[in-house]
Design a protein around this motif. Structure first.
Motif, short mmCIF file in Angstrom:
data_model
loop_
_atom_site.label_atom_id
_atom_site.label_comp_id
_atom_site.label_asym_id
_atom_site.label_seq_id
_atom_site.Cartn_x
_atom_site.Cartn_y
_atom_site.Cartn_z
N LEU A 152 -8.30 5.70 -4.05
CA LEU A 152 -7.30 5.16 -3.12
C LEU A 152 -7.10 3.67 -3.36
O LEU A 152 -5.97 3.17 -3.41
N ILE A 153 -8.21 2.94 -3.54
CA ILE A 153 -8.11 1.49 -3.73
C ILE A 153 -7.41 1.17 -5.05
O ILE A 153 -6.61 0.25 -5.14
N ALA B 216 -5.51 12.28 6.58
CA ALA B 216 -5.51 11.41 7.75
C ALA B 216 -4.05 11.15 8.10
O ALA B 216 -3.20 11.17 7.21
N SER C 170 -4.88 5.39 11.17
CA SER C 170 -6.14 4.68 11.00
C SER C 170 -6.06 3.42 11.85
O SER C 170 -5.06 2.71 11.81
N PHE D 288 -13.70 9.04 -4.41
CA PHE D 288 -12.52 9.24 -3.57
C PHE D 288 -11.94 7.90 -3.10
O PHE D 288 -10.75 7.64 -3.22
N VAL D 289 -12.83 7.05 -2.57
CA VAL D 289 -12.35 5.76 -2.04
C VAL D 289 -11.83 4.87 -3.17
O VAL D 289 -10.80 4.22 -3.04
N ASN E 200 -3.82 1.34 -4.48
CA ASN E 200 -3.37 0.15 -3.74
C ASN E 200 -3.24 -1.05 -4.67
O ASN E 200 -2.26 -1.78 -4.63
N LYS F 46 0.84 -1.21 0.00
CA LYS F 46 0.00 0.00 0.00
C LYS F 46 0.88 1.25 0.00
O LYS F 46 1.62 1.49 0.96
N HIS G 281 -9.16 10.52 10.83
CA HIS G 281 -9.58 10.92 9.49
C HIS G 281 -10.29 12.27 9.57
O HIS G 281 -11.24 12.41 10.32
N LEU H 34 -2.17 13.31 2.83
CA LEU H 34 -3.53 12.78 2.80
C LEU H 34 -4.30 13.30 4.01
O LEU H 34 -3.69 13.68 5.01
N GLU I 68 -7.62 -0.21 12.49
CA GLU I 68 -8.41 -1.13 11.67
C GLU I 68 -8.45 -2.51 12.31
O GLU I 68 -7.45 -2.96 12.88
N TRP J 190 -14.56 7.13 10.78
CA TRP J 190 -15.09 6.91 9.44
C TRP J 190 -15.66 5.51 9.40
O TRP J 190 -14.92 4.55 9.62
N PHE K 79 0.34 4.39 0.50
CA PHE K 79 0.10 5.50 1.42
C PHE K 79 0.45 5.15 2.86
O PHE K 79 0.34 5.99 3.74
C1 A8S Z 1 -7.25 0.66 2.27
C2 A8S Z 1 -8.30 1.54 1.71
C3 A8S Z 1 -8.50 2.84 1.97
C4 A8S Z 1 -7.66 3.55 2.87
C5 A8S Z 1 -7.78 4.83 3.22
C6 A8S Z 1 -9.65 3.53 1.31
C7 A8S Z 1 -6.90 5.56 4.14
O1 A8S Z 1 -6.01 4.64 4.75
C8 A8S Z 1 -6.13 6.56 3.36
C9 A8S Z 1 -6.50 7.91 3.34
C10 A8S Z 1 -7.64 8.39 4.00
O2 A8S Z 1 -7.93 9.56 3.95
C11 A8S Z 1 -8.47 7.43 4.75
O3 A8S Z 1 -7.54 -0.52 2.49
C12 A8S Z 1 -7.72 6.25 5.27
O4 A8S Z 1 -6.10 1.11 2.43
C13 A8S Z 1 -4.96 6.08 2.54
C14 A8S Z 1 -6.77 6.71 6.36
C15 A8S Z 1 -8.69 5.28 5.87
#
Ligand code: A8S
Length: 253
Positions: free
Chosen positions: A226-227, A134, A137, A222-223, A230, A106, A160, A132, A139, A181, A108
């Motif tokens: 990001l995916i 955030a 996070s 937006f989501v 990834n 990933k 976030h 970004l 999880e 979130w 980010f």
């Molecule tokens: C993952 C998927 C997502 C991750 C998002 C969508 C996030 O990790 C990032 C930026 C944000 O603003 C939200 O499975 C969050 O990685 C990269 C911190 C949740």
């Protein structure tokens, strides 16, 4: 909306929402149609890499039906991103299953620490790279199935700061108004043949609350973005490792 797709490392997106249609950008989608599941939901096929006439094969539709069923509530949206990777499923899965090491692919994520043993129910604290909306996070690992290749997570905390965002720019809350979130995702890996070699179809779907002042369309966009980053990175890392594995194999005489 089910169309043929060629092999290769192509990604595309299928989204479902309640179809508020309020976004000025809904026309950006290459295809818009009604889903046939009786829910009245609006299925969209947002195809970034494939030409417009290329969409979703029966195998992909079946995998989505079996493993990626979400029931978004009125204030939620849900979507699904697909990626074809030219690497064997065991290799791709060995990266995906490491809930404790998302930074292996990933882009980010800068750091990850798992609290307690790596098992279903455990929590990870993920540090997000700067730039970004955030920085951390939290999880939870909801499901890890090494036979069916399913990994599911839920975001349970973090800082976030997303309140209002859209595809072209992000507007952030003041730094003291953090919000958690409501986000769950499922990622699955399926073996397939690509150009005569072992390949993997990876599917990631999610359901998330639409923040106040946003549309479902913008939230999904937006989501999905990001995916897609990834999964693109997962393909690069997997394909590089697959090449190394091939190079290390003794030559057949
Ligand atoms: C993952 C998927 C997502 C991750 C998002 C969508 C996030 O990790 C990032 C930026 C944000 O603003 C939200 O499975 C969050 O990685 C990269 C911190 C949740």
């Amino acid at each position: 909306i089910i169309r043929k797709v060629r092999g290769g490392t192509k990604a595309f997106i299928v989204s479902v929402g309640s179809g508020d249609g309020s976004s000025a950008r809904s026309g950006r989608r290459k295809m818009v149609g009604r889903s046939g599941d009786g829910s009245g939901g609006l299925w969209r096929l947002a195809d970034e890499l494939n030409p417009p006439e290329v969409g979703c094969r029966a195998m992909e539709a079946e995998c989505i039906r079996r493993f990626h069923r979400h029931e978004p509530k009125e204030n939620q949206c849900s979507s699904c991103v697909l990626k074809h990777i030219k690497a064997p499923v065991q290799l791709v899965w060995s990266l995906v299953r490491r809930f404790d090491q998302p930074q292996r692919y990933k882009p980010f994520v800068s750091r990850c620490i798992v609290q307690g043993d790596f098992a279903v129910g455990c929590l990870r604290e993920v540090n997000i790279k700067s730039g970004l909306p955030a920085t951390t996070s939290t999880e939870r690992l909801e499901q890890l199935d090494d036979n069916e290749h399913i990994l599911s997570i839920k975001i349970v905390g973090g800082d976030h700061r997303l309140q209002v965002f859209c595809s072209c720019h992000l507007r952030l809350l003041p730094t003291d108004s953090f919000r958690s979130w409501n986000y769950s995702s499922v990622i699955t890996a399926h073996p397939e043949m690509i150009d005569g070699g072992a390949g993997t179809l990876v599917i990631e779907s999610f359901v998330v609350d639409v923040p106040d002042g946003n549309t479902k369309d913008d939230t999904c966009f937006f989501v999905e973005a990001l995916i897609k980053c990834n999964l693109k990175s997962l393909a690069v890392v997997s394909e590089r490792l697959a090449h190394q594995d091939l190079a290390a194999e003794p030559m057949a005489l």
